[in-house]
Design a protein around this motif. Structure first.
Motif, PDB file in Angstrom:
ATOM      1  N   LYS A  85      61.185  52.322  24.705  1.00 32.69           N
ATOM      2  CA  LYS A  85      62.163  53.161  23.998  1.00 32.69           C
ATOM      3  C   LYS A  85      63.499  53.185  24.727  1.00 32.69           C
ATOM      4  CE  LYS A  85      60.911  57.768  25.884  1.00 32.69           C
ATOM      5  NZ  LYS A  85      60.361  59.106  25.575  1.00 32.69           N
ATOM      6  N   ARG A  86      63.495  52.927  26.050  1.00 28.60           N
ATOM      7  CA  ARG A  86      64.766  52.946  26.776  1.00 28.60           C
ATOM      8  C   ARG A  86      65.689  51.811  26.316  1.00 28.60           C
ATOM      9  NH1 ARG A  86      64.654  53.987  31.639  1.00 28.60           N
ATOM     10  NH2 ARG A  86      66.352  52.796  32.499  1.00 28.60           N
ATOM     11  N   TYR A  87      65.109  50.762  25.702  1.00 24.53           N
ATOM     12  CA  TYR A  87      65.942  49.652  25.188  1.00 24.53           C
ATOM     13  C   TYR A  87      66.265  49.817  23.708  1.00 24.53           C
ATOM     14  CZ  TYR A  87      65.210  47.596  29.677  1.00 24.53           C
ATOM     15  OH  TYR A  87      65.225  47.399  31.034  1.00 24.53           O
ATOM     16  N   LEU A  88      65.371  50.449  22.972  1.00 28.47           N
ATOM     17  CA  LEU A  88      65.607  50.622  21.536  1.00 28.47           C
ATOM     18  C   LEU A  88      66.359  51.913  21.234  1.00 28.47           C
ATOM     19  CD1 LEU A  88      62.110  49.417  20.283  1.00 28.47           C
ATOM     20  CD2 LEU A  88      64.255  48.131  20.289  1.00 28.47           C
ATOM     21  N   SER A  89      66.189  52.909  22.080  1.00 25.94           N
ATOM     22  CA  SER A  89      66.886  54.191  21.914  1.00 25.94           C
ATOM     23  C   SER A  89      67.249  54.689  23.314  1.00 25.94           C
ATOM     24  CB  SER A  89      65.973  55.196  21.190  1.00 25.94           C
ATOM     25  OG  SER A  89      66.627  56.432  21.037  1.00 25.94           O
ATOM     26  N   PRO A  90      68.349  54.199  23.879  1.00 24.86           N
ATOM     27  CA  PRO A  90      68.665  54.486  25.283  1.00 24.86           C
ATOM     28  C   PRO A  90      68.742  55.994  25.559  1.00 24.86           C
ATOM     29  CG  PRO A  90      70.162  52.826  24.403  1.00 24.86           C
ATOM     30  CD  PRO A  90      69.376  53.361  23.236  1.00 24.86           C
ATOM     31  N   PRO A  91      68.298  56.419  26.740  1.00 22.45           N
ATOM     32  CA  PRO A  91      68.266  57.858  27.042  1.00 22.45           C
ATOM     33  C   PRO A  91      69.646  58.495  27.128  1.00 22.45           C
ATOM     34  CG  PRO A  91      67.646  56.543  28.962  1.00 22.45           C
ATOM     35  CD  PRO A  91      67.710  55.601  27.807  1.00 22.45           C
TER      36      PRO A  91
ATOM     37  N   ILE B  90      56.404  51.875  19.001  1.00 25.93           N
ATOM     38  CA  ILE B  90      57.652  51.417  18.374  1.00 25.93           C
ATOM     39  C   ILE B  90      57.616  51.701  16.872  1.00 25.93           C
ATOM     40  CG2 ILE B  90      59.005  49.346  17.815  1.00 25.93           C
ATOM     41  CD1 ILE B  90      58.247  48.290  20.635  1.00 25.93           C
ATOM     42  N   HIS B  91      56.462  51.507  16.250  1.00 27.29           N
ATOM     43  CA  HIS B  91      56.349  51.835  14.823  1.00 27.29           C
ATOM     44  C   HIS B  91      56.579  53.332  14.598  1.00 27.29           C
ATOM     45  CE1 HIS B  91      55.309  47.833  13.810  1.00 27.29           C
ATOM     46  NE2 HIS B  91      54.099  47.847  14.311  1.00 27.29           N
ATOM     47  N   HIS B  92      56.119  54.157  15.537  1.00 29.95           N
ATOM     48  CA  HIS B  92      56.371  55.606  15.415  1.00 29.95           C
ATOM     49  C   HIS B  92      57.864  55.896  15.524  1.00 29.95           C
ATOM     50  CE1 HIS B  92      52.257  56.421  15.105  1.00 29.95           C
ATOM     51  NE2 HIS B  92      51.952  56.699  16.361  1.00 29.95           N
ATOM     52  N   LEU B  93      58.549  55.203  16.437  1.00 31.94           N
ATOM     53  CA  LEU B  93      60.006  55.399  16.535  1.00 31.94           C
ATOM     54  C   LEU B  93      60.684  54.944  15.242  1.00 31.94           C
ATOM     55  CD1 LEU B  93      60.762  54.278  20.223  1.00 31.94           C
ATOM     56  CD2 LEU B  93      60.355  56.582  19.342  1.00 31.94           C
ATOM     57  N   ASP B  94      60.151  53.895  14.635  1.00 25.64           N
ATOM     58  CA  ASP B  94      60.678  53.462  13.322  1.00 25.64           C
ATOM     59  C   ASP B  94      60.572  54.600  12.310  1.00 25.64           C
ATOM     60  OD1 ASP B  94      61.060  50.955  14.414  1.00 25.64           O
ATOM     61  OD2 ASP B  94      59.319  50.051  13.421  1.00 25.64           O
ATOM     62  N   ASP B  95      59.407  55.287  12.312  1.00 30.85           N
ATOM     63  CA  ASP B  95      59.222  56.412  11.379  1.00 30.85           C
ATOM     64  C   ASP B  95      60.298  57.473  11.605  1.00 30.85           C
ATOM     65  OD1 ASP B  95      56.933  55.234  10.369  1.00 30.85           O
ATOM     66  OD2 ASP B  95      55.559  56.434  11.585  1.00 30.85           O
ATOM     67  N   VAL B  96      60.560  57.748  12.891  1.00 38.66           N
ATOM     68  CA  VAL B  96      61.490  58.826  13.232  1.00 38.66           C
ATOM     69  C   VAL B  96      62.929  58.437  12.889  1.00 38.66           C
ATOM     70  CG1 VAL B  96      62.486  60.101  15.177  1.00 38.66           C
ATOM     71  CG2 VAL B  96      60.002  59.737  15.058  1.00 38.66           C
ATOM     72  N   TYR B  97      63.332  57.263  13.321  1.00 42.42           N
ATOM     73  CA  TYR B  97      64.753  56.893  13.240  1.00 42.42           C
ATOM     74  C   TYR B  97      65.129  56.173  11.947  1.00 42.42           C
ATOM     75  CZ  TYR B  97      65.057  58.061  18.204  1.00 42.42           C
ATOM     76  OH  TYR B  97      65.041  58.718  19.405  1.00 42.42           O
ATOM     77  N   LEU B  98      64.124  55.588  11.287  1.00 37.24           N
ATOM     78  CA  LEU B  98      64.437  54.791  10.094  1.00 37.24           C
ATOM     79  C   LEU B  98      63.719  55.287   8.842  1.00 37.24           C
ATOM     80  CD1 LEU B  98      64.060  51.219  11.697  1.00 37.24           C
ATOM     81  CD2 LEU B  98      66.109  52.642  11.572  1.00 37.24           C
ATOM     82  N   GLY B  99      62.755  56.173   9.022  1.00 34.28           N
ATOM     83  CA  GLY B  99      61.895  56.521   7.891  1.00 34.28           C
ATOM     84  C   GLY B  99      62.355  57.697   7.060  1.00 34.28           C
TER      85      GLY B  99
ATOM     86  N   ILE C 228      69.422  57.589   8.679  1.00 35.49           N
ATOM     87  CA  ILE C 228      69.080  56.415   9.485  1.00 35.49           C
ATOM     88  C   ILE C 228      69.892  56.445  10.778  1.00 35.49           C
ATOM     89  CG2 ILE C 228      69.117  53.878   9.565  1.00 35.49           C
ATOM     90  CD1 ILE C 228      67.156  55.037   7.520  1.00 35.49           C
ATOM     91  N   ASP C 229      69.229  56.181  11.902  1.00 35.70           N
ATOM     92  CA  ASP C 229      69.944  56.034  13.172  1.00 35.70           C
ATOM     93  C   ASP C 229      70.429  54.579  13.242  1.00 35.70           C
ATOM     94  OD1 ASP C 229      70.519  55.374  15.894  1.00 35.70           O
ATOM     95  OD2 ASP C 229      69.397  57.146  16.545  1.00 35.70           O
ATOM     96  N   ALA C 230      71.727  54.392  13.011  1.00 34.68           N
ATOM     97  CA  ALA C 230      72.261  53.023  12.875  1.00 34.68           C
ATOM     98  C   ALA C 230      72.126  52.233  14.169  1.00 34.68           C
ATOM     99  CB  ALA C 230      73.720  53.081  12.431  1.00 34.68           C
ATOM    100  N   ASP C 231      72.319  52.893  15.317  1.00 32.78           N
ATOM    101  CA  ASP C 231      72.216  52.177  16.586  1.00 32.78           C
ATOM    102  C   ASP C 231      70.780  51.687  16.797  1.00 32.78           C
ATOM    103  OD1 ASP C 231      73.537  51.510  19.272  1.00 32.78           O
ATOM    104  OD2 ASP C 231      71.759  52.624  19.908  1.00 32.78           O
ATOM    105  N   TYR C 232      69.809  52.571  16.538  1.00 28.51           N
ATOM    106  CA  TYR C 232      68.403  52.163  16.670  1.00 28.51           C
ATOM    107  C   TYR C 232      68.109  51.026  15.699  1.00 28.51           C
ATOM    108  CZ  TYR C 232      63.331  52.249  16.600  1.00 28.51           C
ATOM    109  OH  TYR C 232      62.006  51.878  16.677  1.00 28.51           O
ATOM    110  N   GLN C 233      68.582  51.166  14.476  1.00 26.02           N
ATOM    111  CA  GLN C 233      68.291  50.154  13.455  1.00 26.02           C
ATOM    112  C   GLN C 233      68.782  48.769  13.897  1.00 26.02           C
ATOM    113  OE1 GLN C 233      70.405  50.580   9.695  1.00 26.02           O
ATOM    114  NE2 GLN C 233      68.535  50.027   8.602  1.00 26.02           N
ATOM    115  N   GLN C 234      70.002  48.731  14.446  1.00 27.19           N
ATOM    116  CA  GLN C 234      70.558  47.440  14.855  1.00 27.19           C
ATOM    117  C   GLN C 234      69.775  46.848  16.028  1.00 27.19           C
ATOM    118  OE1 GLN C 234      74.630  48.525  15.532  1.00 27.19           O
ATOM    119  NE2 GLN C 234      75.011  48.874  13.364  1.00 27.19           N
TER     120      GLN C 234
END
Ligand code: SF4
Ligand code: SF4
Length: 388
Positions: free
Chosen positions: A87-93, A132-141, A145-151
């Motif tokens: 998650k530190r790479y897909l959604s930096p702290p 990561i699929h759970h983070l998808d649910d949170v940020y994209l589901g 939409i969290d655009a930074d996470y999506q990219q």
């Protein structure tokens, strides 16, 4: 995120040729992030050479305990998960959202427009892929939409690794989240270290995975190699250090809101928040605004937050969860109960990090077992019987 179908029959890549995988990813513009050893732990960092992987290392984990130890077979992935997650790479702290500069009588907003990093995440375990699929649910589901996470997520290339060893704090087998990797990878590896060869059985999960594998010397896997790869993962499943009974878990947590066991946990819990920092699915963040001393510019930052701080629920009348009991109960109830209402899944993938990295060894599998055990024989309120 779409699930990728398995596109090919397994192949074998020799250990001696694995550098070609890294080289192929680099040639395609990926920054390769992989495990390496630092300060006595296995972390995820930029790794450009196979020689920098933790060859010949394994980990011993228990509640509040983590040590690296040598292993004599030279395996590159012969350990489980360390303190960090992807998650530190897909959604930096820590991330700056925008800056504002004074402009005459007003302010000009300057949005962050840094180029999207293209990460190749190498060594993603089954539980981590689920996370990561759970983070998808949170940020994209949801509706926002969290655009930074999506990219970052869409750009990421995932090289998953099946576990050949289960840790003492692992319980993915109880949750169906491991140790065999599920859909969502580009390539998946199973490491074989035998007297005859050191090699990887490779499964392709996407078209771009197939493109990358085409650059790496490989041959079709023999039936014996496929059987051995499956046996290694099955053996890991049989040696999970922990179990978590999931039957009726949500209802158990909801019934247990006033259970005296929370007081017992609170006597041990330091409310340090380590469990939330290491958890691959914890996603809460806060937003902070700063200004410079001259008042000419301001910035808005997003920072990882933890439900174990009193500030997390601070409103005008103070913190809404002032006690350790309230905060631990909130965390565990969200992971195992309210997450199901939000996302139709558990918020835990059984990686065991919160057990290993809790300084006092608080163990959610043990706490749930205690709630269950202490409930046996107790009369249940009518509302509970209706829910069950
Ligand atoms: S459960 Fe452990 S890691 Fe989590 S806040 Fe309490 S002491 Fe810290
Ligand atoms: S709650 Fe603990 S075991 Fe579950 S995913 Fe988070 S860190 Fe891993």
């Amino acid at each position: 995120m779409a699930d990728y179908e398995q596109l090919d029959t397994p192949s074998v890549v020799l250990r001696a040729d694995l550098q070609r995988l890294f080289d192929s990813l680099h040639a395609r513009g990926y920054e390769t992030i992989a495990p390496r050893v630092e300060n006595g732990a296995i972390i995820y960092d930029e790794v450009t050479s196979v020689d920098a992987l933790p060859a010949g290392w394994t980990d011993e984990q228990e509640g509040g305990f983590y040590r690296l130890e040598g292993r004599d077979d030279g395996a590159l992935f012969g350990y489980t998960v360390g303190p960090q997650s992807w998650k530190r790479y897909l959604s930096p702290p820590i991330r700056r959202l925008w800056q504002a500069r004074k402009n005459g009588d007003g302010f000009e907003i300057v949005h962050e427009d840094a180029p999207t990093p293209h990460y190749a995440l190498i060594g993603v375990r089954a539980c981590e892929l689920h996370a990561i699929h759970h983070l998808d649910d949170v940020y994209l589901g949801g509706s926002t939409i969290d655009a930074d996470y999506q990219q970052r997520r869409e750009a990421a290339f995932i090289v998953a690794v099946n576990c050949g060893k289960a840790g003492n704090t692992c319980f993915c087998a109880s949750l169906g989240t491991g140790p065999a990797v599920g859909p969502g990878y580009d390539l998946a590896l199973t490491e074989l270290v035998t007297e005859r060869e050191h090699a990887f059985v490779v499964t392709v999960g996407s078209e771009r995975g197939a493109d990358v594998l085409a650059d790496v010397p490989h041959r079709p896997a023999a039936p014996g190699e496929i059987d051995l790869a499956e046996a290694i993962v099955a053996e890991a499943a049989r040696h999970m250090g922990r179990t978590l009974e999931t039957t009726g878990l949500k209802e158990l947590l909801y019934r247990s809101f006033e259970h005296p066991h929370w007081d017992e946990v609170a006597e041990r819990c330091l409310t340090c928040g380590n469990c939330t920092m290491v958890c691959p699915t914890c996603f809460c963040f806060t937003v902070e605004d700063t200004t410079d001393l001259t008042g000419q510019s301001a910035e808005r930052w997003r920072r990882a937050d933890s439900c174990f701080t009193t500030a997390f629920t601070f409103i005008t009348s103070g913190s809404q969860r002032a006690s350790a009991k309230a905060r631990y109960r909130q965390w565990l109830t969200h992971k195992l109960a309210t997450w199901q209402d939000q996302f139709d899944s558990l918020g835990c993938v059984g990686c065991g990090r919160c057990i290993t990295w809790c300084p006092v060894g608080i163990d959610l599998t043990a706490e749930v077992a205690a709630l269950r055990a202490e409930e046996i024989g107790q009369p249940q309120p009518e509302a509970v019987l209706e829910m069950a």
